[in-house]
Structure formats: structure tokens, C-alpha cells
Design an enzyme around this catalytic site. Structure first.
Site, PDB file in Angstrom:
ATOM      1  CG  ASP A  11      -1.737   1.202   1.446  1.00 53.62           C
ATOM      2  OD1 ASP A  11      -2.471   1.839   0.247  1.00 53.62           O
ATOM      3  OD2 ASP A  11      -1.891   1.983   2.485  1.00 53.62           O
ATOM      4  CB  SER A  12       0.207   4.831  -0.747  1.00 51.39           C
ATOM      5  OG  SER A  12      -0.993   4.713   0.101  1.00 51.39           O
ATOM      6  CE1 TYR A  43       2.826   5.726  -2.998  1.00 50.66           C
ATOM      7  CE2 TYR A  43       1.825   3.844  -4.005  1.00 50.66           C
ATOM      8  CZ  TYR A  43       2.857   4.424  -3.624  1.00 50.66           C
ATOM      9  OH  TYR A  43       4.006   3.562  -3.507  1.00 50.66           O
ATOM     10  CB  CYS A  74      -2.952   0.991  -2.419  1.00 49.74           C
ATOM     11  SG  CYS A  74      -2.669   2.581  -2.872  1.00 49.74           S
ATOM     12  CD  GLU A 153      -1.960   8.086   7.210  1.00 48.21           C
ATOM     13  OE1 GLU A 153      -0.792   9.078   7.326  1.00 48.21           O
ATOM     14  OE2 GLU A 153      -1.965   7.411   6.197  1.00 48.21           O
ATOM     15  CB  CYS A 185      -9.844   5.385   0.147  1.00 49.38           C
ATOM     16  SG  CYS A 185      -8.356   5.747   0.953  1.00 49.38           S
ATOM     17  CG  HIS A 187      -6.202   5.713   5.115  1.00 46.15           C
ATOM     18  ND1 HIS A 187      -5.620   5.254   4.003  1.00 46.15           N
ATOM     19  CD2 HIS A 187      -5.646   6.254   6.157  1.00 46.15           C
ATOM     20  CE1 HIS A 187      -4.462   5.459   4.431  1.00 46.15           C
ATOM     21  NE2 HIS A 187      -4.405   6.192   5.548  1.00 46.15           N
TER      22      HIS A 187
HETATM   23  N1  DGL Z   1      -3.962   3.694   0.129  1.00 43.25           N
HETATM   24  C1  DGL Z   1      -4.607   4.612  -0.492  1.00 43.25           C
HETATM   25  C2  DGL Z   1      -5.879   4.339  -1.311  1.00 43.25           C
HETATM   26  O1  DGL Z   1      -6.367   3.269  -0.956  1.00 43.25           O
HETATM   27  C3  DGL Z   1      -5.027   5.990   0.388  1.00 43.25           C
HETATM   28  C4  DGL Z   1      -3.755   6.867   0.710  1.00 43.25           C
HETATM   29  C5  DGL Z   1      -3.223   7.624  -0.413  1.00 43.25           C
HETATM   30  O2  DGL Z   1      -3.697   8.401  -0.890  1.00 43.25           O
HETATM   31  O3  DGL Z   1      -2.237   7.248  -0.644  1.00 43.25           O
HETATM   32  O4  DGL Z   1      -6.124   4.613  -2.279  1.00 43.25           O
END
Ligand code: DGL
Length: 269
Positions: A11-12, A43, A74, A153, A185, A187
């Protein structure tokens, strides 16, 4: 590489741990290597070329760990890089978007689905594409919610500020009469209670992590790759920066003891 080899998950940053948690639950015997690109997150506001370059570097790194499959945990990387990477690697690889779209299409009764995600995921139109392929009758309303990631976060999962931001982003969507909302997403599942409170009980919240773990299980079974050794699973965590912040977050999300993460110079891959 054999059935006991780990699954590479990336993941990012920390959000992909919501997918790890679901894989731990549905596939408790599988070893995992997780990489969170904590130095280069987010990302969600970056271009396709950048996300593709980052994803390729991570896949190169994960392949040094003798992995047997890859989960792109991600949404943004699944939306912008998965198609290309699929053509470049020889092992099974899945993302979170297709399983999430499938689950939403199955759960809607009104054929009216909402999608929320990062700017890049929403702009890519990928969820809508998958949904309309499954059922052309489905209508989609989508909204990028960039502030949700920093709120999660910061640990503001139950907070008036988060409630205000939810209202700001979702009030139009509420008027559309959707009956399923894709949390597109990694999060967002962490603020699902607050989102549910705002959207109301009749809107089904779709967490793609659940369906991704289910698809992964099927894929490993089909390929004869399920780990049936009976040994307890081992997990390794790697990040590109911020070990302490990662550990604090991981301890909140995951249901088990989390070994300290190791920093990787991901730019060198
Ligand atoms: N993990 C990213 C997603 O699921 C969210 C966080 C980011 O913008 O990197 O799209």
C-alpha cells in the site's frame, strides 16, 4: 517459491493494513510480507506515471522475498497500476477494486451505488467501469474525499471534525438515494461507524478488503498455492520511512502483536 512462501501485500502507507487484517482473518495460515510506502504517501493525488513507477519498485522489492502472490492493497495503485503490473509479473496478483465493485453490485437493490475514494481513484473512473460491466443498469455517483486520509492517520476516528468533513463530502450523495456505498480507499473502513451514522442504516457500506481476501483465497486454491502446513503464520513489515508512526498505527489496526517494521530504500529498486 512454494505453498509456504509469503503473500506480498503493499500500500502507499498504513491503510493497506485494513486489507492485511482481513487476510489474517480469512486466511490465518498464510505468511505475509507487507510493504507500506510511508515516505511517498499519499498516492491519491499523484499521476498514473508516478504511481506506476512506485508500484513497480515495490513489486521488485517484494519479489526479493520469494513471494507466491501479490495483493495490491491500495485502491489508487489498483486503479492506476494494476493492469500494467499484471502483464509484468509471473505470479498471481490481485487488487482491491474489482472485488469491491463485485460486492457492491451484489448488494444493491436499487442499482444506485456511491463510490468514495482518493482524487486519482475517482478520476480514473475504474469502479464505475467495473460496475457497469457487471450490470449496465447500475447508476453511479462518486466523490473524492481527500481529507479522510489525514483524519484517519491523525487517529480522529470518532471526532466532531471528522463528522463535519463527512457531512461536507457526503451530503449530496445522501440525496441521491444510493443503497450501497463503496469505501474505495484503504483508510475509509476505519471511519465506517461515523460514515454509517451519517448515511443511515439503509445504505450498505462496502469494504473491498473483505471481498479481496475472499478472492485471494479462491485464487490461491485454484493455483494450488494455499498454505496447508498448519504452522503459525509469520508476518514481516517493511516501510520506506517512519517506523514508529507505522508501529503505532499497526498496533491499533491489527489483532496481533506487530513486529517492528524495517526501513527499505525503495528508490533503489
Ligand atoms: N491507500 C490509498 C488508497 O487506498 C489512500 C492513501 C493515499 O492517498 O495514498 O487509495
Amino acid at each position: 517459491m512454494n505453498t509456504e512462501s509469503p503473500i506480498g501485500v503493499f500500500d502507499s502507507g498504513v491503510g493497506g493494513l485494513t486489507v492485511v487484517k482481513e487476510i489474517m482473518r480469512q486466511l490465518p495460515g498464510e505468511n505475509m510480507v507487507y510493504f507500506g510506502d510511508t515516505a511517498r504517501v499519499p498516492y491519491g493525488s499523484k499521476s498514473k506515471n508516478t504511481v506506476l513507477k512506485y508500484s513497480r519498485q515495490i513489486v521488485q522489492f517484494l519479489q526479493t522475498k520469494e513471494i507466491k502472490a501479490i495483493v495490491v492493497a491500495c485502491n489508487t495503485a489498483s486503479a492506476l497500476a494494476l493492469d500494467e503490473i499484471k502483464r509484468e509479473v509471473a505470479i498471481p496478483i490481485i487488487g482491491v477494486v474489482e472485488p469491491g465493485a463485485r460486492m457492491a453490485a451484489e448488494s444493491t437493490k436499487t442499482n444506485s451505488i456511491g463510490i468514495i475514494g482518493t482524487e486519482s481513484t475517482i478520476k480514473s473512473g475504474i469502479y464505475s467501469k467495473f460496475l457497469r460491466n457487471i450490470n449496465p443498469e447500475i447508476t453511479v455517483v462518486s466523490r473524492a474525499c481527500p481529507l479522510f486520509v489525514p483524519l484517519v492517520e491523525e487517529g480522529l476516528l470518532e471526532d466532531r471534525i471528522t463528522d463535519d468533513v463527512i457531512e461536507r463530502y457526503l451530503h449530496e450523495m445522501k440525496e441521491y438515494g444510493i443503497d450501497a456505498l463503496i469505501l474505495g480507499c484503504t483508510h475509509y473502513p476505519l471511519i465506517r461507524n461515523a460514515i454509517k451514522r451519517y448515511m443511515g442504516g439503509e445504505v450498505h457500506l462496502v469494504n473491498p478488503a473483505y471481498e479481496t481476501a475472499k478472492s485471494l483465497k479462491l485464487l490461491l486454491a485454484e493455483q494450488g498455492l494455499l498454505n496447508q502446513s498448519g504452522n503459525s503464520a509469520m508476518y514481516e513489515y517493511y516501510v520506506s520511512d517512519g517506523v514508529d508512526k507505522f508501529s503505532t498505527f499497526a498496533a491499533k489496526v491489527l489483532p496481533c502483536h506487530v513486529e517492528p517494521a524495517v526501513v527499505v530504500d525503495i528508490e533503489s529498486y
